[in-house]
Design a protein around this motif. Sequence first.
Motif, PDB file in Angstrom:
ATOM      1  N   LYS A 154       0.834  -1.196   0.000  1.00 12.09           N
ATOM      2  CA  LYS A 154       0.000   0.000   0.000  1.00 12.09           C
ATOM      3  C   LYS A 154       0.873   1.252   0.000  1.00 12.09           C
ATOM      4  CE  LYS A 154      -3.798  -2.206   2.532  1.00 12.09           C
ATOM      5  NZ  LYS A 154      -4.628  -2.167   3.752  1.00 12.09           N
ATOM      6  N   LYS A 155       0.407   2.276  -0.687  1.00 10.09           N
ATOM      7  CA  LYS A 155       1.129   3.546  -0.746  1.00 10.09           C
ATOM      8  C   LYS A 155       0.543   4.488   0.302  1.00 10.09           C
ATOM      9  CE  LYS A 155       2.634   7.059  -4.091  1.00 10.09           C
ATOM     10  NZ  LYS A 155       2.565   7.477  -5.504  1.00 10.09           N
ATOM     11  N   ILE A 156       1.345   4.801   1.316  1.00  7.25           N
ATOM     12  CA  ILE A 156       0.931   5.732   2.368  1.00  7.25           C
ATOM     13  C   ILE A 156       1.429   7.110   1.972  1.00  7.25           C
ATOM     14  CG2 ILE A 156       0.947   6.230   4.832  1.00  7.25           C
ATOM     15  CD1 ILE A 156      -0.154   3.459   4.188  1.00  7.25           C
ATOM     16  N   GLN A 157       0.527   8.040   1.679  1.00  6.65           N
ATOM     17  CA  GLN A 157       0.915   9.310   1.043  1.00  6.65           C
ATOM     18  C   GLN A 157       0.443  10.524   1.831  1.00  6.65           C
ATOM     19  OE1 GLN A 157       0.550   9.339  -3.225  1.00  6.65           O
ATOM     20  NE2 GLN A 157      -0.104  11.479  -3.253  1.00  6.65           N
ATOM     21  N   ASP A 176      -3.442  13.170   9.708  1.00  7.30           N
ATOM     22  CA  ASP A 176      -4.308  12.268   8.941  1.00  7.30           C
ATOM     23  C   ASP A 176      -3.535  11.033   8.488  1.00  7.30           C
ATOM     24  OD1 ASP A 176      -6.450  14.031   9.166  1.00  7.30           O
ATOM     25  OD2 ASP A 176      -5.947  15.077   7.311  1.00  7.30           O
ATOM     26  N   VAL A 177      -2.277  11.229   8.109  1.00 13.43           N
ATOM     27  CA  VAL A 177      -1.437  10.094   7.723  1.00 13.43           C
ATOM     28  C   VAL A 177      -1.209   9.184   8.926  1.00 13.43           C
ATOM     29  CG1 VAL A 177       0.808   9.401   6.790  1.00 13.43           C
ATOM     30  CG2 VAL A 177      -0.320  11.453   5.912  1.00 13.43           C
ATOM     31  N   PHE A 178      -1.016   9.786  10.082  1.00 14.96           N
ATOM     32  CA  PHE A 178      -0.812   8.986  11.289  1.00 14.96           C
ATOM     33  C   PHE A 178      -2.017   8.085  11.571  1.00 14.96           C
ATOM     34  CE2 PHE A 178      -1.428   8.379  15.873  1.00 14.96           C
ATOM     35  CZ  PHE A 178      -0.268   7.663  16.171  1.00 14.96           C
ATOM     36  N   LEU A 183      -3.535   2.256  12.000  1.00 12.66           N
ATOM     37  CA  LEU A 183      -4.333   1.071  11.676  1.00 12.66           C
ATOM     38  C   LEU A 183      -3.493   0.033  10.939  1.00 12.66           C
ATOM     39  CD1 LEU A 183      -7.646   2.798  10.485  1.00 12.66           C
ATOM     40  CD2 LEU A 183      -7.284   1.557  12.634  1.00 12.66           C
ATOM     41  N   GLU A 184      -2.657   0.496  10.031  1.00 12.20           N
ATOM     42  CA  GLU A 184      -1.846  -0.433   9.242  1.00 12.20           C
ATOM     43  C   GLU A 184      -0.811  -1.156  10.110  1.00 12.20           C
ATOM     44  OE1 GLU A 184      -2.195  -1.376   6.177  1.00 12.20           O
ATOM     45  OE2 GLU A 184      -3.782   0.029   5.638  1.00 12.20           O
ATOM     46  N   PHE A 185      -0.187  -0.449  11.040  1.00 18.00           N
ATOM     47  CA  PHE A 185       0.836  -1.070  11.880  1.00 18.00           C
ATOM     48  C   PHE A 185       0.244  -2.066  12.872  1.00 18.00           C
ATOM     49  CE2 PHE A 185       3.880   2.835  11.449  1.00 18.00           C
ATOM     50  CZ  PHE A 185       4.191   2.427  10.160  1.00 18.00           C
ATOM     51  N   GLY A 186      -0.991  -1.845  13.259  1.00 11.42           N
ATOM     52  CA  GLY A 186      -1.642  -2.784  14.170  1.00 11.42           C
ATOM     53  C   GLY A 186      -1.194  -2.625  15.608  1.00 11.42           C
ATOM     54  N   GLU A 187      -1.241  -3.746  16.346  1.00 10.03           N
ATOM     55  CA  GLU A 187      -0.920  -3.738  17.775  1.00 10.03           C
ATOM     56  C   GLU A 187       0.408  -4.451  18.019  1.00 10.03           C
ATOM     57  OE1 GLU A 187      -2.784  -2.028  19.769  1.00 10.03           O
ATOM     58  OE2 GLU A 187      -4.309  -1.617  18.234  1.00 10.03           O
ATOM     59  N   THR A 196       4.963   5.658  17.815  1.00  5.82           N
ATOM     60  CA  THR A 196       5.563   6.709  18.647  1.00  5.82           C
ATOM     61  C   THR A 196       6.550   7.539  17.845  1.00  5.82           C
ATOM     62  OG1 THR A 196       5.300   5.427  20.675  1.00  5.82           O
ATOM     63  CG2 THR A 196       6.976   7.154  20.688  1.00  5.82           C
ATOM     64  N   TRP A 197       7.396   6.873  17.071  1.00  9.82           N
ATOM     65  CA  TRP A 197       8.370   7.605  16.252  1.00  9.82           C
ATOM     66  C   TRP A 197       7.665   8.531  15.267  1.00  9.82           C
ATOM     67  CZ3 TRP A 197      11.721   2.664  15.220  1.00  9.82           C
ATOM     68  CH2 TRP A 197      12.690   2.562  16.222  1.00  9.82           C
ATOM     69  N   PHE A 198       6.618   8.030  14.621  1.00  9.25           N
ATOM     70  CA  PHE A 198       5.917   8.866  13.647  1.00  9.25           C
ATOM     71  C   PHE A 198       5.252  10.046  14.344  1.00  9.25           C
ATOM     72  CE2 PHE A 198       2.867  10.351  10.630  1.00  9.25           C
ATOM     73  CZ  PHE A 198       3.402  10.056   9.383  1.00  9.25           C
TER      74      PHE A 198
END
Length: 531
Positions: A154-157, A176-178, A183-187, A196-198
Amino acid sequence: MPTDCIPFKETHYFSDFICDYIAEKPELKDFYNRFPKLENFEAQIHEKSISFKRETRTVLVETLKQQYKDIQTSDLTSENIESLQQENTFTITTGHQLNLFTGPLYFLFKIVSTINLTKQLKAECPTYNFVPIYWMASEDHDFEEINYFNFKGKKIQWNSNQTGAVGHFNTEGLDDVFDIIALEFGEGRNAEQLKTWFKEGYLKHNNLADATRYLANELFGEHGLVIIDADDSALKRLFIPQMRKEILEQTAFKTVSETNKKLEALDLKIQVNPREINLFYIKDGLRERIVERDGVYSVLDSEIKWNESQLLKHLDEEPECFSPNVIMRPLYQEVILPNLCYIGGGGEMIYWLQLKSNFEAQNVTFPMLLLRNSALIKTIKQAEKLESLNISNKDLFLDRHSFINKKVRKISNIDIDFSDQIAHLESQFKSLFEVAEQTDKSFIGAVKAQEVKQLKGLKHLEKRLLQAQKRKLADQISRCTELQEQLFPNQSLQERNTNFSELYLEFGTQLIPNLLKVLQPLQGEFTIVTL
């Protein structure tokens, strides 16, 4: 951590020109200073020691301290910054764009190569200090190249209407990207660290340069990495003499154009072409070329104009408004850093090789040029599947068509290779040609036509048999191609597509330490590693 290596040439993912450079082909020697071997660094140190100014070190250290004032800095990074004041300290540098969340995986490989080379040099030359530098390309203005990263296909833009140097871009809109990546990174612990880094990097810093500095420091600070943002007034002031010469004498245009002719004679596809003036004007969302016509200097797509004396006065008063382009940026780097070696990708190596003559014209030492480490990272599970399917590391680098054909031939219970039959047929026709020569030479054409017809028929039969076996073995072939696609997404190198976050979810805090253990910058081969 099992590792394997493949020569760059055998991967078929690197240009002939880069493979020739790695092989030290004699015809390329005029385009670089010294080849990056341990035994050559002593001479590079000596040359740089003579040319690099002591007062530049003072400005460099003061600027770096200012840029790090709001960052939690490791003891090793702080020591490295302080050591740059000393005349026996030199840098190894890599550079990269401010890609969202680091962009492709090779961002890590560049910096790991840089850190590891400084360690290797310290062991070889203990009387000197070596500092790894990450040069942030904060003045680039091609936002579409950096505003996304790939995650599991997936392209996260990040979308923004801002213009100008990307380092200045406000991080507004990244919340909004966060929400998407959360959701994509999950748990899980590793997912929480990524989030946290983002959040800390992009939602708590005002601009993209500060956000990127924070993230790179989080990933590599404990290993002593020093991050520099050269979009800085004090540093640009050190570069005024070279920019002045570029404006008045069009030095880069003349020197690089001549070099390009020599490289084109070697069938090299030129990466960059010089302009008459290789500087941009940068201010308030603007980064556009400076051009000269009939003694009037202007900024493209703007109303900004000067005569020569006005432009030079402005350069002296506000050097931060002047930005080197791709031709001049390497020169700027080597003016402000006590640098010995630049580490970059294949494309970077090619355009650096275009620049040596300009360095000579500006009396600046040309650095060694080292191709960064390249690697393919497999999980243990993937490695086990590859072994069970009898897929070698070299097989993985085949294009999809060749990969499938080879696997069909390997796992088929019948022999699909008609090479022996073709050779036998060609041998029979050789005898017929000899008979024709001795009897009636007009018969040779008929023999040739029959040979072509029968060889074509035999190859057609081989192709049909191969297609039939592909259908019969479809399930097994599907498992093979699925595995290749995991490791070569979109049939390209993993490092050019995959973001580090995918691997961090799997390996967590061990990812970077393991890369530091296995990637050897002077090895000169492609590395395959199982983590």
